[in-house]
Design a protein around this motif. Sequence first.
Motif, short mmCIF file in Angstrom:
data_model
loop_
_atom_site.label_atom_id
_atom_site.label_comp_id
_atom_site.label_asym_id
_atom_site.label_seq_id
_atom_site.Cartn_x
_atom_site.Cartn_y
_atom_site.Cartn_z
N PRO A 37 -0.68 12.51 8.31
CA PRO A 37 0.63 13.18 8.36
C PRO A 37 1.77 12.31 7.82
CG PRO A 37 -0.58 13.57 10.39
CD PRO A 37 -1.34 12.52 9.63
N GLU A 38 1.60 10.99 7.87
CA GLU A 38 2.61 10.09 7.31
C GLU A 38 2.11 9.64 5.93
OE1 GLU A 38 4.36 7.17 9.85
OE2 GLU A 38 3.42 8.05 11.62
N GLY A 39 2.43 10.40 4.93
CA GLY A 39 1.81 10.22 3.61
C GLY A 39 1.87 8.81 3.07
N GLU A 40 3.03 8.14 3.16
CA GLU A 40 3.18 6.81 2.56
C GLU A 40 2.30 5.79 3.24
OE1 GLU A 40 6.73 3.55 1.59
OE2 GLU A 40 7.18 5.42 2.64
N LEU A 41 2.28 5.79 4.58
CA LEU A 41 1.47 4.82 5.30
C LEU A 41 -0.02 5.09 5.08
CD1 LEU A 41 1.69 2.40 7.22
CD2 LEU A 41 1.54 4.02 9.14
N SER A 42 -0.41 6.34 5.09
CA SER A 42 -1.80 6.69 4.84
C SER A 42 -2.23 6.24 3.45
CB SER A 42 -1.99 8.20 4.97
OG SER A 42 -3.32 8.57 4.67
N ALA A 43 -1.37 6.43 2.47
CA ALA A 43 -1.71 6.03 1.10
C ALA A 43 -1.86 4.52 0.99
CB ALA A 43 -0.63 6.52 0.14
N LEU A 44 -0.99 3.77 1.69
CA LEU A 44 -1.09 2.31 1.66
C LEU A 44 -2.44 1.86 2.19
CD1 LEU A 44 -0.10 -0.64 1.52
CD2 LEU A 44 0.94 -0.28 3.78
N PHE A 45 -2.84 2.36 3.34
CA PHE A 45 -4.10 1.94 3.93
C PHE A 45 -5.29 2.43 3.09
CE2 PHE A 45 -1.61 0.96 7.72
CZ PHE A 45 -2.20 -0.23 8.11
N GLY A 46 -5.13 3.55 2.43
CA GLY A 46 -6.18 4.00 1.54
C GLY A 46 -6.38 3.05 0.37
N ARG A 47 -5.27 2.55 -0.19
CA ARG A 47 -5.37 1.57 -1.28
C ARG A 47 -5.98 0.26 -0.79
NH1 ARG A 47 -0.18 3.67 -2.32
NH2 ARG A 47 0.81 1.84 -1.39
N LYS A 145 -1.79 -10.77 -0.99
CA LYS A 145 -1.15 -9.54 -1.50
C LYS A 145 -1.17 -8.45 -0.44
CE LYS A 145 -1.61 -6.07 -5.18
NZ LYS A 145 -2.39 -5.68 -6.38
N HIS A 146 -2.28 -8.33 0.27
CA HIS A 146 -2.37 -7.31 1.31
C HIS A 146 -1.39 -7.60 2.43
CE1 HIS A 146 -6.78 -6.32 0.05
NE2 HIS A 146 -5.89 -6.02 -0.86
N MET A 147 -1.25 -8.87 2.80
CA MET A 147 -0.31 -9.23 3.85
C MET A 147 1.12 -8.87 3.43
SD MET A 147 -1.79 -12.82 5.40
CE MET A 147 -0.67 -12.78 6.80
N GLU A 148 1.45 -9.13 2.19
CA GLU A 148 2.79 -8.81 1.71
C GLU A 148 3.02 -7.30 1.72
OE1 GLU A 148 6.59 -9.06 0.56
OE2 GLU A 148 5.29 -10.70 1.25
N GLN A 149 2.03 -6.53 1.31
CA GLN A 149 2.17 -5.08 1.34
C GLN A 149 2.35 -4.56 2.76
OE1 GLN A 149 -1.51 -4.22 -0.73
NE2 GLN A 149 -0.45 -3.78 -2.64
N LEU A 150 1.62 -5.14 3.70
CA LEU A 150 1.73 -4.73 5.10
C LEU A 150 3.09 -5.12 5.67
CD1 LEU A 150 -1.87 -5.75 6.16
CD2 LEU A 150 -0.97 -3.41 6.23
N ARG A 151 3.58 -6.31 5.30
CA ARG A 151 4.90 -6.73 5.78
C ARG A 151 6.00 -5.81 5.23
NH1 ARG A 151 3.12 -12.29 4.43
NH2 ARG A 151 2.47 -13.31 6.37
N ARG A 152 5.88 -5.43 3.98
CA ARG A 152 6.88 -4.53 3.40
C ARG A 152 6.85 -3.17 4.11
NH1 ARG A 152 5.34 -6.62 -1.85
NH2 ARG A 152 4.13 -4.73 -2.24
N ALA A 153 5.65 -2.69 4.42
CA ALA A 153 5.54 -1.43 5.16
C ALA A 153 6.18 -1.55 6.53
CB ALA A 153 4.07 -1.02 5.29
#
Length: 213
Positions: A37-47, A145-153
Amino acid sequence: MARRMRMLDVVRGLRILGDIESTKGQLYDWVSELFIPEGELSALFGRLALAQVAHRNVIQYQTRIVMRNPRIFRDLKIDFLELSGICAAMESFREACPNPGAADALQASLDFEALSLALFDQDFFRGLRIHFGPFVDNIQNGMRKHMEQLRRAAARRGGVPVRTMEPIARPAVHDGPASEPAVLDAVSIASAAAGGLSGIAHQVDRELLLMLF
């Protein structure tokens, strides 16, 4: 406790590292589905889940290369307790928190990436870098890179996520006498159930895998 290595130890160590990355991918795939239901967060974890498939496959490929060069690891040590401790922690997350909020999911993921990155301080992985530097660098850079993406989220949600679960204790890993379990302040519980990654192909061309870092 660390001990001197045989070729079987080298292969076992790399396979456990591959299992860690694979299970991390299962965690991210699971979280992605939870937060559809939260499209952006779901897409991040999918990537992130797809990138973990890449990590695992590159580790499997590198394991075959390493097996052709057994002598270079003769004088190194590997700490299977630390490797196995991470795997044990992963198995706890979905049982302890079957329906995590976004903050818990982000925090657990950050913690698990930090734990994975810390593995490369081991003697074995330092030695691996000497002979297979690009491989080690690719894996480490992917984790960063993953840590940085998670921090930005997390920042987009108002800052670093607040821990709502107790940190887990893991046995201290050292060569001295037994001591009290060490609580890893940077560690929440990170886990995923066994099984395949839903919706993700496991056979991917190696060049594509490298691009996913």
